[in-house]
Design a protein around this motif. Structure first.
Motif, PDB file in Angstrom:
ATOM      1  N   GLU A   1       3.169  -9.458  -4.120  1.00  0.00           N
ATOM      2  CA  GLU A   1       2.868  -8.308  -3.252  1.00  0.00           C
ATOM      3  C   GLU A   1       4.032  -7.324  -3.223  1.00  0.00           C
ATOM      4  O   GLU A   1       3.830  -6.106  -3.283  1.00  0.00           O
TER       5      GLU A   1
ATOM      6  N   ALA B   1       4.098  -3.499  -4.640  1.00  0.00           N
ATOM      7  CA  ALA B   1       4.474  -2.367  -3.780  1.00  0.00           C
ATOM      8  C   ALA B   1       5.580  -1.545  -4.448  1.00  0.00           C
ATOM      9  O   ALA B   1       5.554  -0.304  -4.408  1.00  0.00           O
TER      10      ALA B   1
ATOM     11  N   ALA C   1       4.097   0.369  -7.412  1.00  0.00           N
ATOM     12  CA  ALA C   1       3.238   1.471  -6.971  1.00  0.00           C
ATOM     13  C   ALA C   1       4.010   2.512  -6.158  1.00  0.00           C
ATOM     14  O   ALA C   1       3.440   3.540  -5.783  1.00  0.00           O
TER      15      ALA C   1
ATOM     16  N   GLU D   1       5.030   2.196  -3.112  1.00  0.00           N
ATOM     17  CA  GLU D   1       4.534   2.193  -1.722  1.00  0.00           C
ATOM     18  C   GLU D   1       5.700   1.943  -0.767  1.00  0.00           C
ATOM     19  O   GLU D   1       5.970   0.799  -0.373  1.00  0.00           O
ATOM     20  N   LEU D   2       6.365   3.023  -0.386  1.00  0.00           N
ATOM     21  CA  LEU D   2       7.561   2.942   0.442  1.00  0.00           C
ATOM     22  C   LEU D   2       7.291   2.293   1.795  1.00  0.00           C
ATOM     23  O   LEU D   2       8.088   1.480   2.272  1.00  0.00           O
ATOM     24  N   GLU D   3       6.168   2.624   2.405  1.00  0.00           N
ATOM     25  CA  GLU D   3       5.836   2.059   3.721  1.00  0.00           C
ATOM     26  C   GLU D   3       5.705   0.531   3.649  1.00  0.00           C
ATOM     27  O   GLU D   3       6.222  -0.196   4.496  1.00  0.00           O
ATOM     28  N   LYS D   4       5.045   0.063   2.613  1.00  0.00           N
ATOM     29  CA  LYS D   4       4.871  -1.379   2.427  1.00  0.00           C
ATOM     30  C   LYS D   4       6.209  -2.056   2.115  1.00  0.00           C
ATOM     31  O   LYS D   4       6.505  -3.129   2.626  1.00  0.00           O
TER      32      LYS D   4
END
Length: 169
Positions: free
Chosen positions: A10, A14, A17, A19-22
């Motif tokens: 995961e 992240a 991708a 996905e900074l928030e994740k």
């Protein structure tokens, strides 16, 4: 551990991708991979019992949630602890004294889950009975005192009878 591989996948996804928030969410669970993996796993197990708070102790480890409706049932020198999460899922933990030897575990989110108090208590008593029974007749009478084992088994039987009588009325 299997959960470690899944959580690392995961985190990797992240990162790939972007996905900074994740990524920030995962980073909030610790300073290193080991701590993040273990804290995320415990948090997700806590969710299964309905606990949703994210809190850490002074060392940065996930703060174990406190079960509701906790009960401690003494059986001679041993004890069964049961409790439930906010969503009504129950669990149990045992503290077994065999005389000098023993075993114990905390009531926590890694315990087996049960739909109701009675299921949890029945499973706990069966587990305690199995633990005591496997040491009956053990030659090591210093660690496995036969009178302690017998008294505990009698206390379990008495509790089972009283529970049965209670359900009949």
């Amino acid at each position: 551990m299997p959960y470690e591989k899944a959580i690392l996948a995961e985190i990797s996804a992240a990162i790939a991708a972007g996905e900074l928030e994740k990524m920030n969410w995962f980073a909030g669970f610790g300073d290193g991979f080991r701590q993040i993996l273990m804290n995320v796993n415990e948090y997700r197990r806590a969710l299964e019992f309905g606990f949703s708070e994210i809190a850490f102790n002074q060392y940065g480890w996930f703060e174990s949630p406190k079960f509701l409706d906790r009960e401690a049932i003494k059986l001679e020198q041993s004890e069964v602890r049961i409790g439930r999460g906010p969503n009504g899922i129950w669990a149990y933990a045992l503290s077994c004294s065999y005389g000098t030897a023993g075993s114990s575990g905390p009531l926590c989110v890694f315990c087996k889950q049960f739909k109701c108090r009675d299921e949890a208590l029945s499973a706990a008593l069966a587990d305690m009975k199995a633990q005591m029974t496997k040491y009956l007749g053990n030659a090591d009478t210093m660690n496995y005192k036969q009178d302690v084992l017998q008294k505990t088994l009698k206390a379990i039987a008495a509790l089972e009878v009283s529970r049965l009588q209670f359900t009949l009325f």
